[in-house]
Motif scaffolding. Structure first.
Motif, PDB file in Angstrom:
ATOM      1  N   HIS A 116       4.427 -16.074  -7.938  1.00 50.28           N
ATOM      2  CA  HIS A 116       3.473 -17.137  -8.285  1.00 50.28           C
ATOM      3  C   HIS A 116       2.420 -17.143  -7.773  1.00 50.28           C
ATOM      4  N   LEU A 117       1.203 -17.551  -8.592  1.00 53.13           N
ATOM      5  CA  LEU A 117      -0.005 -17.396  -7.986  1.00 53.13           C
ATOM      6  C   LEU A 117      -0.713 -18.826  -8.122  1.00 53.13           C
ATOM      7  N   LYS A 118      -1.792 -19.210  -7.497  1.00 56.81           N
ATOM      8  CA  LYS A 118      -2.305 -20.247  -7.218  1.00 56.81           C
ATOM      9  C   LYS A 118      -3.014 -20.517  -8.590  1.00 56.81           C
ATOM     10  N   GLU A 119      -2.976 -21.694  -9.028  1.00 56.77           N
ATOM     11  CA  GLU A 119      -3.884 -22.033 -10.419  1.00 56.77           C
ATOM     12  C   GLU A 119      -5.080 -22.037  -9.990  1.00 56.77           C
ATOM     13  N   GLY A 120      -5.852 -21.559 -11.223  1.00 60.50           N
ATOM     14  CA  GLY A 120      -7.333 -21.572 -11.032  1.00 60.50           C
ATOM     15  C   GLY A 120      -7.753 -20.187 -10.086  1.00 60.50           C
ATOM     16  N   CYS A 121      -7.139 -19.410  -9.444  1.00 63.43           N
ATOM     17  CA  CYS A 121      -7.633 -18.191  -8.944  1.00 63.43           C
ATOM     18  C   CYS A 121      -7.870 -17.158 -10.090  1.00 63.43           C
ATOM     19  N   GLU A 122      -8.746 -16.247  -9.868  1.00 62.00           N
ATOM     20  CA  GLU A 122      -9.046 -15.322 -10.604  1.00 62.00           C
ATOM     21  C   GLU A 122      -7.968 -14.330 -11.367  1.00 62.00           C
ATOM     22  N   ALA A 123      -6.930 -14.081 -10.445  1.00 64.05           N
ATOM     23  CA  ALA A 123      -5.692 -13.167 -10.781  1.00 64.05           C
ATOM     24  C   ALA A 123      -4.611 -14.033 -11.702  1.00 64.05           C
ATOM     25  N   ALA A 124      -4.790 -15.312 -11.669  1.00 65.78           N
ATOM     26  CA  ALA A 124      -3.912 -16.169 -12.349  1.00 65.78           C
ATOM     27  C   ALA A 124      -4.245 -16.337 -13.789  1.00 65.78           C
ATOM     28  N   SER A 125      -5.227 -15.619 -14.333  1.00 68.57           N
ATOM     29  CA  SER A 125      -5.870 -16.021 -15.548  1.00 68.57           C
ATOM     30  C   SER A 125      -4.862 -15.693 -16.710  1.00 68.57           C
ATOM     31  N   LYS A 126      -3.889 -14.971 -16.395  1.00 63.60           N
ATOM     32  CA  LYS A 126      -2.832 -14.468 -17.262  1.00 63.60           C
ATOM     33  C   LYS A 126      -1.316 -14.999 -17.040  1.00 63.60           C
ATOM     34  N   GLY A 127      -1.571 -15.959 -15.716  1.00 63.56           N
ATOM     35  CA  GLY A 127      -0.194 -16.416 -15.504  1.00 63.56           C
ATOM     36  C   GLY A 127       0.544 -15.927 -14.300  1.00 63.56           C
ATOM     37  N   ASP A 128       1.752 -16.171 -13.989  1.00 66.23           N
ATOM     38  CA  ASP A 128       2.410 -15.320 -12.901  1.00 66.23           C
ATOM     39  C   ASP A 128       3.013 -14.103 -13.219  1.00 66.23           C
ATOM     40  N   PHE A 129       3.362 -13.294 -12.238  1.00 65.28           N
ATOM     41  CA  PHE A 129       3.882 -11.805 -12.395  1.00 65.28           C
ATOM     42  C   PHE A 129       5.316 -11.850 -12.338  1.00 65.28           C
ATOM     43  N   LEU A 130       5.894 -10.952 -13.540  1.00 63.69           N
ATOM     44  CA  LEU A 130       7.258 -11.018 -13.313  1.00 63.69           C
ATOM     45  C   LEU A 130       7.594  -9.535 -13.093  1.00 63.69           C
ATOM     46  N   PHE A 131       9.021  -9.415 -12.421  1.00 65.84           N
ATOM     47  CA  PHE A 131       9.018  -7.912 -12.078  1.00 65.84           C
ATOM     48  C   PHE A 131      10.515  -7.663 -11.728  1.00 65.84           C
ATOM     49  N   SER A 132      10.914  -6.416 -11.611  1.00 65.50           N
ATOM     50  CA  SER A 132      12.120  -5.971 -11.244  1.00 65.50           C
ATOM     51  C   SER A 132      11.973  -4.899 -10.360  1.00 65.50           C
ATOM     52  N   SER A 133      13.013  -4.714  -9.299  1.00 60.20           N
ATOM     53  CA  SER A 133      12.908  -3.742  -8.387  1.00 60.20           C
ATOM     54  C   SER A 133      14.314  -3.561  -7.577  1.00 60.20           C
ATOM     55  N   ASP A 134      14.417  -2.216  -7.276  1.00 61.42           N
ATOM     56  CA  ASP A 134      15.557  -2.010  -6.465  1.00 61.42           C
ATOM     57  C   ASP A 134      15.713  -2.441  -5.107  1.00 61.42           C
ATOM     58  N   HIS A 135      14.355  -2.731  -4.610  1.00 54.89           N
ATOM     59  CA  HIS A 135      14.192  -2.933  -3.018  1.00 54.89           C
ATOM     60  C   HIS A 135      13.773  -4.576  -3.044  1.00 54.89           C
ATOM     61  N   LEU A 136      14.126  -5.264  -3.618  1.00 53.49           N
ATOM     62  CA  LEU A 136      13.835  -6.674  -3.970  1.00 53.49           C
ATOM     63  C   LEU A 136      13.927  -7.636  -2.494  1.00 53.49           C
ATOM     64  N   ILE A 137      14.591  -7.127  -1.722  1.00 51.42           N
ATOM     65  CA  ILE A 137      14.749  -7.789  -0.519  1.00 51.42           C
ATOM     66  C   ILE A 137      13.809  -7.332   0.786  1.00 51.42           C
ATOM     67  N   GLU A 138      13.632  -6.047   0.495  1.00 49.76           N
ATOM     68  CA  GLU A 138      12.600  -5.564   1.384  1.00 49.76           C
ATOM     69  C   GLU A 138      11.116  -5.996   1.240  1.00 49.76           C
ATOM     70  N   MET A 139      10.769  -6.141  -0.294  1.00 52.18           N
ATOM     71  CA  MET A 139       9.631  -6.396  -0.816  1.00 52.18           C
ATOM     72  C   MET A 139       9.250  -7.905  -0.632  1.00 52.18           C
ATOM     73  N   ALA A 140      10.232  -8.943  -0.561  1.00 49.62           N
ATOM     74  CA  ALA A 140      10.128 -10.303  -0.327  1.00 49.62           C
ATOM     75  C   ALA A 140       9.924 -10.233   1.264  1.00 49.62           C
ATOM     76  N   THR A 141      10.607  -9.669   1.966  1.00 50.46           N
ATOM     77  CA  THR A 141      10.766 -10.070   3.323  1.00 50.46           C
ATOM     78  C   THR A 141       9.190  -9.449   3.848  1.00 50.46           C
ATOM     79  N   LYS A 142       8.804  -8.305   3.461  1.00 52.20           N
ATOM     80  CA  LYS A 142       7.398  -8.015   3.891  1.00 52.20           C
ATOM     81  C   LYS A 142       6.332  -8.749   3.255  1.00 52.20           C
ATOM     82  N   LEU A 143       6.604  -9.162   2.174  1.00 54.56           N
ATOM     83  CA  LEU A 143       5.593 -10.194   1.563  1.00 54.56           C
ATOM     84  C   LEU A 143       5.564 -11.463   2.485  1.00 54.56           C
ATOM     85  N   TYR A 144       6.454 -11.961   2.714  1.00 50.38           N
ATOM     86  CA  TYR A 144       6.782 -13.345   3.592  1.00 50.38           C
ATOM     87  C   TYR A 144       6.043 -12.737   5.110  1.00 50.38           C
ATOM     88  N   ARG A 145       6.426 -11.900   5.446  1.00 47.38           N
ATOM     89  CA  ARG A 145       5.761 -11.572   6.762  1.00 47.38           C
ATOM     90  C   ARG A 145       4.314 -11.390   7.000  1.00 47.38           C
TER      91      ARG A 145
END
Length: 150
Positions: A97-126
């Protein structure tokens, strides 16, 4: 105190962009340290079909690149990421989910699927916490909302 073990060890850059000559142009375009480099399925907002994209996490940005050409398609500063919603099922689906009004959010939020979701979320959080001093909201649910603009 309880400890949990992740079923598969974290690896980080799965694509080894530094070693693969196919991605030299992409690597040269990124001046920051690459924390995660992985192929994900980006779900198209308009029709729900998926497209392979290279998902890159650096110290300050989240980037999406075309898997074949290595051309950067989207660049999102981490300060513009507000939340990650993940499926509670073992399907690897997640939304950024992206901050409303930011340049990247012009098309809305991003939806994905990944085999490494837990690692991606953990590293994104950290990474978000260390770089922006903001705790990234992580939501795990059977259903979640995403802003999709057409």
């Amino acid at each position: 105190m309880s400890f949990f073990k992740v079923g598969q060890p974290f690896q980080g850059p799965y694509l080894e962009i530094n070693k693969n000559p196919k991605y030299k142009k992409l690597k040269d375009a990124i001046e920051e340290k690459i924390i995660i480099a992985e192929v994900v399925n980006k779900i198209n907002r308009a029709n729900g079909k998926s497209t392979s994209r290279i998902f890159l996490l650096t110290n300050n940005n989240l980037l999406l690149a075309d898997q074949k050409s290595g051309q950067i398609k989207s660049e999102v500063p981490l300060v513009d990421v507000t939340k990650v919603s993940m499926s509670s099922q073992n399907d690897g689906f997640f939304a950024i989910h992206l901050k409303e009004g930011c340049e990247a959010a012009s098309k809305g939020d991003f939806l994905f699927s990944s085999d490494h979701l837990i690692e991606m979320a953990t590293k994104l959080y950290r990474t978000t916490l260390s770089q922006t001093k903001q705790k990234l909201n992580i939501e795990i649910s059977d259903e979640y909302e995403a802003r999709l603009l057409f």
